[in-house]
Design an enzyme around this catalytic site. Structure first.
Site, short mmCIF file in Angstrom:
data_model
loop_
_atom_site.label_atom_id
_atom_site.label_comp_id
_atom_site.label_asym_id
_atom_site.label_seq_id
_atom_site.Cartn_x
_atom_site.Cartn_y
_atom_site.Cartn_z
N GLY A 1 0.81 -1.22 0.00
CA GLY A 1 0.00 0.00 0.00
C GLY A 1 0.84 1.26 0.00
O GLY A 1 0.49 2.26 -0.65
N ASP A 2 1.97 1.22 0.71
CA ASP A 2 2.88 2.37 0.72
C ASP A 2 3.50 2.58 -0.66
O ASP A 2 3.64 3.71 -1.12
CB ASP A 2 3.97 2.15 1.76
CG ASP A 2 3.42 1.99 3.16
OD1 ASP A 2 2.68 2.89 3.60
OD2 ASP A 2 3.70 0.97 3.80
N ARG A 3 3.88 1.46 -1.30
CA ARG A 3 4.44 1.56 -2.65
C ARG A 3 3.42 2.14 -3.63
O ARG A 3 3.75 2.94 -4.49
CB ARG A 3 4.88 0.17 -3.11
CG ARG A 3 5.44 0.07 -4.50
CD ARG A 3 6.82 0.66 -4.62
NE ARG A 3 6.85 2.06 -4.98
CZ ARG A 3 7.95 2.78 -5.08
NH1 ARG A 3 9.13 2.23 -4.83
NH2 ARG A 3 7.89 4.04 -5.41
#
Length: 458
Positions: free
Chosen positions: A255-257
Site C-alpha cells: 500500500g505504501d508503494r
C-alpha cells in the site's frame, strides 16, 4: 518537483530466521533468529521508498525523544525531515518471520495518543509541495486542525493522495484520490451505518462509491491485493484496475508503494486512470522483488540511485532547472550506426533526449504485418542502454503528435533526410514556442536494408 509525505512514522523491526521445531512449552514454532533488520515504517517507509528512487522528498511528521525515535531518524537517510516532538514514546512494530512467512507481530508504544501539535516549519514544508501524500497510521497527525485546514486549501492546487487508517480521521474534502484497502473501505462504510448496495456485485466498487460521497474526494481507489483495485469517480462507472499475477509471501508495504507511485505519476501530469494502472503494477513489482524484506537498512550500503527515466517527469525536471528538452521519434527497429549517430547529435542540442517510440501496433500499421522485427519493450531497452538517450515514451498512434503535446519539447529533431520538407508536427511544436531541427543524415544505413540483408543470409 518536491514530494511531501505527511503522516505518522514508526520504527519497523524484522526478526528473521528458520522454524524447524515446536516449543516444548506450547504448540508454537520456535524461530531461530539469524537476522535483525530495522527500517523506517509508516509514513517514513513511503518517504524512504521515494528517496531510494531518487525523488526529492520531504517527510513532515512528529518523533519521540527516545532511542527508537533516534533510530528512526537515522533510517531516513536521503529524506528531508521536518519534524516536531510527539511527546510520547516512538511506536515500534516488530515482526517475526520464519523464512518468508510472518509468524507474529508485537507492537510497543502504539497506543492511541492525543493529536500532536504542528510547527510553522512543518506547515511551510507542506505548502512547498508539488504533490502531497498523507500517510495516516492512526497516531493523530492527520487530525491536527491547522494541518487539515492547510491541506483542504491546497487540495485545489496540488494533487493529494490520502492513504487512510481505520483509527484516523476522514480525508479532507477535495483530495485527488483516497486509497483504502477493501477491509478499510468496508469498515469505513459500516462505521457510518451504510450498507454496500448498488448496481454492482463487487464489494470494493460498492464501498468505494459510498465513500466517494461521504468523503467528498475526487476519487477513491479501493485496493484488493492480488485482484488489483477499483477506481471510483463521480459520475462514472467503477473502473477495475487488474494487477499482474505475482508470487509474494508478505504483502507488507504494498500500500505504501502504491501511494508513492500514484504521487509520482500524478506529479508527472498523468491522468488518474493511467496513474492508477501504473501504481498497481508498481506495487506488484515491489512484492515480486521481495517487498519490504528486500529493502536495505542503515547498516547496508546506500542503493544506487537511478536516473529519472520517466519521460514526463524528466521533461518537467529539466525545464524547472532552466534546461532544454530535446525529443526525437521513430520506430528504431534494428538499431544501426545511422540511428546511433543521429541520436548522439540530437542529445548534443539540449539537456536531455527523449525518444518517442512507435508501439508495435503503430509500426505494423506503418510498415506492414512483418514489422516490427523487435518488440517495443526490447526496442525501448536497447535505446535506454545508449548513453545519449535519457528516456523513452512509447506511443500507439500513427504520428507522435499526441506524445509531443504531452512532452512539449523545446526541440523536435529529425534526420537530415527530412531537410527541406515540411514536418507535419512542425506547427504543433511551434505552437508552444518549440522548434523543429534536423541532424545529419547517414545514407546507406537503414533498417530496411539490414532486414533485406538478414533475409538473404537466412
Amino acid at each position: 518537483m518536491r514530494i511531501v509525505v505527511v503522516g505518522d512514522a514508526m520504527l519497523d523491526v524484522d526478526l528473521s530466521g528458520e522454524a524447524t521445531r515446536l516449543s516444548p512449552d506450547a504448540p508454537v514454532p520456535v524461530v531461530d533468529v539469524s537476522g535483525v533488520k530495522r527500517r523506517a515504517g509508516g509514513a517514513g517507509l513511503v518517504a524512504r521508498m521515494l528517496a531510494e528512487d531518487n525523488w526529492p522528498v520531504t517527510l513532515v511528521t512528529v518523533l519521540g525523544d527516545d532511542d527508537a525515535g533516534r533510530q528512526l531518524a537515522a533510517h531516513l537517510a536521503g529524506v528531508r525531515l521536518v519534524s516536531g516532538p510527539s511527546g510520547y514514546p516512538s511506536p515500534v512494530k516488530t515482526r517475526v518471520r520464519a523464512g518468508s512467512h510472518p509468524v507474529v507481530r508485537f507492537d510497543q508504544g502504539c497506543e492511541k495518543t492525543p493529536v500532536p501539535e504542528v510547527s510553522p516549519a512543518m506547515l511551510r514544508a507542506v505548502e512547498k509541495a508539488g504533490v502531497i501524500i498523507v500517510a495516516d497510521y492512526g497516531r493523530g497527525l492527520a487530525a491536527n486542525p491547522q494541518l487539515r485546514e492547510l491541506l483542504a486549501r491546497l487540495a485545489d492546487q496540488v494533487p493529494i493522495v490520502w492513504d487512510p487508517h481505520p483509527a484516523g480521521p476522514d480525508p479532507v474534502p477535495g483530495v485527488a484520490v483516497v486509497t483504502p484497502n477493501l477491509a478499510e473501505a468496508r469498515r469505513a462504510v459500516q462505521s457510518r451505518g451504510r450498507k454496500e448496495t448498488g448496481p454492482t456485485s463487487d464489494p470494493a466498487a460498492a464501498a468505494g462509491g459510498i465513500l466517494l460521497e461521504e468523503w467528498g474526494s475526487r476519487a477513491v481507489l479501493v485496493t484488493k491485493g492480488e485482484q488489483g483495485a477499483v477506481l471510483c469517480r463521480p459520475g462514472r462507472s467503477p473502473e477495475p484496475v487488474p494487477a499482474p499475477r505475482v508470487e509474494a509471501g508478505d504483502p507488507c508495504g504494498a500500500g505504501d508503494r502504491l501511494s508513492a507511485s500514484l504521487a509520482v505519476h500524478l506529479l508527472a501530469g498523468r491522468e488518474l486512470d493511467e496513474a492508477a494502472v501504473l501504481a498497481v503494477h508498481d506495487a506488484a513489482d515491489f512484492l515480486a522483488n521481495g517487498g519490504v524484506s528486500a529493502l536495505p537498512d542503515a547498516g547496508e550500503p546506500a542503493p544506487v540511485q537511478r536516473r529519472i527515466s520517466d519521460p514526463l517527469l524528466l521533461a518537467r525536471a529539466v525545464r524547472e532547472r532552466g534546461g532544454k528538452v530535446v525529443a526525437t521519434g521513430g520506430c528504431f527497429d534494428l538499431l544501426h550506426a545511422g540511428h546511433v549517430r543521429s541520436l548522439a547529435a540530437a542529445r548534443e542540442l539540449g539537456d536531455c533526449l527523449i525518444v518517442c517510440l512507435n508501439s508495435d501496433d503503430s509500426v505494423r500499421r506503418l510498415k506492414g504485418p512483418e514489422r516490427p522485427i523487435i518488440g517495443q519493450h526490447d526496442r525501448a531497452e536497447l535505446l535506454l542502454a545508449m548513453e545519449c538517450v535519457d528516456a523513452v515514451m512509447v506511443f500507439d498512434e500513427d504520428t507522435p503528435e499526441a506524445a509531443l503535446e504531452r512532452l512539449r519539447p523545446d526541440l523536435w529533431v529529425k534526420g537530415g533526410d527530412y531537410k527541406g520538407a515540411s514536418l507535419p508536427e512542425a506547427a504543433l511544436v511551434e505552437s508552444w514556442g518549440g522548434r523543429c531541427v534536423t541532424v545529419p543524415y547517414h545514407p546507406a544505413r537503414s533498417t530496411t536494408g539490414l532486414a533485406d540483408a538478414l533475409a538473404k543470409v537466412s
